[in-house]
Motif scaffolding. Structure first.
Motif, PDB file in Angstrom:
ATOM      1  N   ALA A   1       0.005   2.275   1.126  1.00 50.44           N
ATOM      2  CA  ALA A   1       0.310   0.760   0.583  1.00 50.44           C
ATOM      3  C   ALA A   1      -0.452  -0.230   1.275  1.00 50.44           C
ATOM      4  CB  ALA A   1       1.673   0.481   1.402  1.00 50.44           C
ATOM      5  N   SER A   2      -1.007  -1.093   0.459  1.00 50.46           N
ATOM      6  CA  SER A   2      -2.044  -2.125   1.042  1.00 50.46           C
ATOM      7  C   SER A   2      -1.369  -2.886   2.399  1.00 50.46           C
ATOM      8  CB  SER A   2      -2.409  -3.033  -0.163  1.00 50.46           C
ATOM      9  OG  SER A   2      -3.055  -2.134  -1.142  1.00 50.46           O
ATOM     10  N   ALA A   3      -0.213  -3.045   2.074  1.00 47.19           N
ATOM     11  CA  ALA A   3       0.375  -3.985   3.096  1.00 47.19           C
ATOM     12  C   ALA A   3       1.055  -3.115   4.387  1.00 47.19           C
ATOM     13  CB  ALA A   3       1.482  -4.777   2.549  1.00 47.19           C
TER      14      ALA A   3
ATOM     15  N   GLY B   1       5.137   3.716   3.812  1.00 49.01           N
ATOM     16  CA  GLY B   1       4.705   3.834   2.531  1.00 49.01           C
ATOM     17  C   GLY B   1       3.413   4.750   2.145  1.00 49.01           C
ATOM     18  N   MET B   2       3.385   5.641   2.915  1.00 51.19           N
ATOM     19  CA  MET B   2       2.371   6.789   2.801  1.00 51.19           C
ATOM     20  C   MET B   2       2.687   8.020   1.974  1.00 51.19           C
ATOM     21  SD  MET B   2      -0.329   7.600   5.929  1.00 51.19           S
ATOM     22  CE  MET B   2       0.569   9.104   6.481  1.00 51.19           C
ATOM     23  N   ARG B   3       2.013   8.576   1.260  1.00 43.81           N
ATOM     24  CA  ARG B   3       2.365  10.027   0.372  1.00 43.81           C
ATOM     25  C   ARG B   3       1.091  10.759   0.339  1.00 43.81           C
ATOM     26  NH1 ARG B   3       6.422   8.577   1.157  1.00 43.81           N
ATOM     27  NH2 ARG B   3       8.571   8.660   0.352  1.00 43.81           N
TER      28      ARG B   3
ATOM     29  N   THR C   1       7.304   6.458  -6.009  1.00 43.28           N
ATOM     30  CA  THR C   1       7.704   6.001  -4.575  1.00 43.28           C
ATOM     31  C   THR C   1       7.111   5.280  -3.271  1.00 43.28           C
ATOM     32  OG1 THR C   1       7.198   8.461  -3.605  1.00 43.28           O
ATOM     33  CG2 THR C   1       9.477   8.340  -4.738  1.00 43.28           C
ATOM     34  N   ALA C   2       5.989   5.530  -3.520  1.00 46.27           N
ATOM     35  CA  ALA C   2       5.198   4.892  -2.176  1.00 46.27           C
ATOM     36  C   ALA C   2       5.216   3.082  -2.751  1.00 46.27           C
ATOM     37  CB  ALA C   2       3.734   5.101  -2.478  1.00 46.27           C
ATOM     38  N   ARG C   3       5.132   3.044  -4.037  1.00 44.11           N
ATOM     39  CA  ARG C   3       5.237   1.659  -4.477  1.00 44.11           C
ATOM     40  C   ARG C   3       6.612   1.135  -4.422  1.00 44.11           C
ATOM     41  NH1 ARG C   3       1.472   0.383  -9.795  1.00 44.11           N
ATOM     42  NH2 ARG C   3       2.748  -1.627  -9.788  1.00 44.11           N
ATOM     43  N   SER C   4       7.571   1.700  -4.613  1.00 47.82           N
ATOM     44  CA  SER C   4       8.891   0.994  -4.374  1.00 47.82           C
ATOM     45  C   SER C   4       9.194   0.951  -2.784  1.00 47.82           C
ATOM     46  CB  SER C   4      10.316   1.740  -5.212  1.00 47.82           C
ATOM     47  OG  SER C   4       9.991   3.285  -4.886  1.00 47.82           O
ATOM     48  N   GLU C   5       8.495   2.038  -2.130  1.00 46.92           N
ATOM     49  CA  GLU C   5       8.989   1.901  -0.384  1.00 46.92           C
ATOM     50  C   GLU C   5       8.133   0.616  -0.106  1.00 46.92           C
ATOM     51  OE1 GLU C   5       8.630   5.955   1.096  1.00 46.92           O
ATOM     52  OE2 GLU C   5       7.985   4.966   2.615  1.00 46.92           O
ATOM     53  N   ALA C   6       7.002   0.432  -0.454  1.00 51.78           N
ATOM     54  CA  ALA C   6       6.170  -0.636  -0.205  1.00 51.78           C
ATOM     55  C   ALA C   6       6.730  -2.048  -0.359  1.00 51.78           C
ATOM     56  CB  ALA C   6       4.702  -0.456  -0.627  1.00 51.78           C
ATOM     57  N   ALA C   7       7.380  -2.061  -1.646  1.00 51.52           N
ATOM     58  CA  ALA C   7       7.789  -3.286  -2.101  1.00 51.52           C
ATOM     59  C   ALA C   7       9.205  -3.518  -1.284  1.00 51.52           C
ATOM     60  CB  ALA C   7       8.128  -3.091  -3.701  1.00 51.52           C
ATOM     61  N   ALA C   8       9.818  -2.539  -0.779  1.00 51.18           N
ATOM     62  CA  ALA C   8      11.273  -2.813  -0.044  1.00 51.18           C
ATOM     63  C   ALA C   8      10.677  -3.221   1.340  1.00 51.18           C
ATOM     64  CB  ALA C   8      12.023  -1.287  -0.195  1.00 51.18           C
TER      65      ALA C   8
ATOM     66  N   ASN D   1       5.540  -6.159  -1.079  1.00 54.52           N
ATOM     67  CA  ASN D   1       4.098  -6.073  -1.652  1.00 54.52           C
ATOM     68  C   ASN D   1       3.973  -4.460  -2.099  1.00 54.52           C
ATOM     69  OD1 ASN D   1       1.407  -5.723  -2.278  1.00 54.52           O
ATOM     70  ND2 ASN D   1       0.666  -6.885  -0.380  1.00 54.52           N
ATOM     71  N   ASP D   2       3.899  -4.369  -3.420  1.00 57.13           N
ATOM     72  CA  ASP D   2       4.120  -2.947  -3.885  1.00 57.13           C
ATOM     73  C   ASP D   2       2.434  -2.353  -4.109  1.00 57.13           C
ATOM     74  OD1 ASP D   2       3.155  -4.000  -6.234  1.00 57.13           O
ATOM     75  OD2 ASP D   2       4.672  -3.253  -7.431  1.00 57.13           O
ATOM     76  N   ALA D   3       1.366  -2.949  -3.782  1.00 56.56           N
ATOM     77  CA  ALA D   3       0.173  -2.659  -4.177  1.00 56.56           C
ATOM     78  C   ALA D   3      -0.104  -1.409  -3.041  1.00 56.56           C
ATOM     79  CB  ALA D   3      -0.670  -3.525  -3.613  1.00 56.56           C
TER      80      ALA D   3
END
Ligand code: MV4
Length: 454
Positions: A159-161, A167-169, A183-190, A194-196
């Motif tokens: 995850a960028s943020a 948020g690591m896979r 999954t990484a994107r939705s984890e990061a968004a939550a 920021n889902d980058a």
């Protein structure tokens, strides 16, 4: 020089900052939550202000209440410690807007380095080695698949943020890649709103090595060698040391040069840490830069004979660094054991409660950083670390023997702690030989069957 500092933190690091201020004849304002009235950090400051209920969100993360206390008590600066608001660009900015010196880098530097993929691109541009990976964030599945194929499996999705493993896979093939991406994107968004995400080559069994930096407001930056931080469980460090048993003088100079180069590229000021992965071939790669004082800073202090918190305050006061790189010569070896109120053997189950009996070790080469005392109740609301035991020796073997001796002297009754774990680790042949990577601790806990027993 700054005259009155509000310490926007709790526990051992708040006390550590108060101690540095005392020695500099700077007045201190502690803030505490309703859960922390009896902590030494609240008792030993010149003033102490209750900033809210026990929950961190309502107290130590409550920027409004903290700023109100700073203004009301006439602070001229705020020291954020680690965690909490220490890496909030917004908080740093609001401090500055209230004419309070934020003891750390500029809001712009915090923001840039907080975005992990931007930080990585900046470091690469500056000539710091980085893990091969995607150029910036991945926006769609086609880009994802192309990038992964170019890098070569296995790859890490980050995850960028993110940072600290959130948020690591890991993906070993295309199927895992597509699944991990979502999954990484939705984890990061939550987690970060920021889902980058971006991709990196997976480095097998690396060591986690970090370089300590100090930069002043006049453009000078120096490094204080590295810390070995590979002994972690679920991204929680348990033991750190300085220097790393895997780094020789030549590699130290090379990593130090790279870290200084990267910090110079962003005009870095105050204390910072550049995190690297070191592979088994001795190659190192930039991972992220932390813009705060870290938990494990004491091991660097013991080996380099400096007080990093005092240096942070001097730098924030506008003083030029008092040392140049060639003055900084490491001496001996230091180890830190994090003393947590948790049963390491029982999956790190938290164990808050009253410390019925406490005997703190001492003697040659031993340091104890803690806000607790006998009869103190460790509250259940916060991180489980309540003390750091640090040993120094002329070499690594002596630092280990001293730590062993100090751990024998240390008595904490009434709660479960990480002390039995540390005692066992000081006897472990692989630890003693210095042969370990970031995989070691979790494997060790399984193999020694400590995880399920007791
Ligand atoms: C990695 C990695 C292997 N390859 N990146 C974990 C925390 C976050 N800051 C980065 N992390 C890792 N990134 C690549 N390309 C392995 C880890 C990692 C790790 C790093 C440092 C300390 C402990 C770790 C435990 C598991 C994974």
């Amino acid at each position: 020089m700054l005259r009155r500092i509000l310490v926007a933190n709790r526990g051992e690091i708040a006390l550590r900052i108060i101690r540095a201020c005392r020695e500099l004849n700077i007045e201190t304002i502690a803030v505490y939550s309703e859960g922390d009235r009896e902590s030494l950090h609240a008792k030993w400051a010149d003033w102490a202000v209750c900033i809210g209920p026990a929950a961190s969100q309502k107290s130590y993360l409550n920027a409004q209440n903290i700023l109100a206390a700073a203004v009301a008590y006439g602070a001229d600066a705020v020291h954020p410690g680690y965690g909490y608001l220490s890496e909030s660009a917004l908080f740093a900015e609001i401090c500055e807007a209230h004419n309070l010196v934020f003891i750390g880098p500029s809001p712009q530097q915090i923001e840039l380095l907080g975005d992990k993929s931007r930080a990585k691109a900046t470091m690469k541009e500056a000539g710091v080695p980085v893990v091969p990976g995607s150029e910036g964030a991945i926006s769609n599945e086609q880009e994802l698949i192309e990038s992964a194929e170019e890098i070569g499996y296995p790859v890490m999705i980050k995850a960028s943020a993110g940072g600290g493993g959130k948020g690591m896979r890991l993906a070993r093939d295309r199927q895992e890649l597509l699944k991990g991406f979502h999954t990484a994107r939705s984890e990061a968004a939550a987690a970060f709103n920021n889902d980058a995400v971006y991709l990196e080559k997976f480095i097998e069994s690396p060591r986690h090595i970090e370089v300590q930096l100090l930069g002043d407001h006049h453009g000078s930056i120096v490094h204080f060698g590295e810390r070995e931080c590979s002994l972690q469980r679920r991204h929680q460090k348990l033991i750190e040391e300085c220097p790393s048993p895997a780094v020789d003088e030549a590699l130290r100079a090379e990593m130090g040069r790279a870290a200084v180069l990267g910090a110079q590229a962003v005009g870095y000021r105050n204390a910072g840490t550049m995190e690297f992965l070191l592979d088994d071939a001795g190659k190192f790669y930039f991972m992220e830069m932390n813009t705060r004082i870290q938990v494990e800073h004491p091991v660097t202090e013991m080996v380099y004979g400096i007080d990093l918190v005092k240096e942070q305050i001097r730098i924030a006061s506008g003083n030029a660094l008092g040392c140049s790189q060639q003055d900084l010569v490491p001496k001996g070896h230091a180890i830190e054991c994090r003393i947590n109120a948790e049963a390491v053997r029982l999956n790190s189950r938290p164990s808050p409660g009253v410390i019925e009996e406490l005997f703190v070790p001492g003697g040659c080469g031993i340091r104890w950083d803690s806000h607790v005392y006998q009869g103190y109740a460790i509250p259940p609301y916060y991180d489980s670390m309540f003390a750091k035991l640090i040993s120094w020796g002329a070499d690594r073997a002596e630092a280990i023997e001293r730590m062993k001796r100090a751990l024998q002297e240390l008595t904490v009754e009434g709660i479960e702690t990480s002390v039995p774990f540390h005692r066992a680790m000081m006897e472990d042949a692989r630890f003693r030989a210095g042969h370990f990577s970031t995989d070691f601790l979790e494997q060790w806990l399984e193999e020694t069957e400590l995880s399920n027993k007791e």
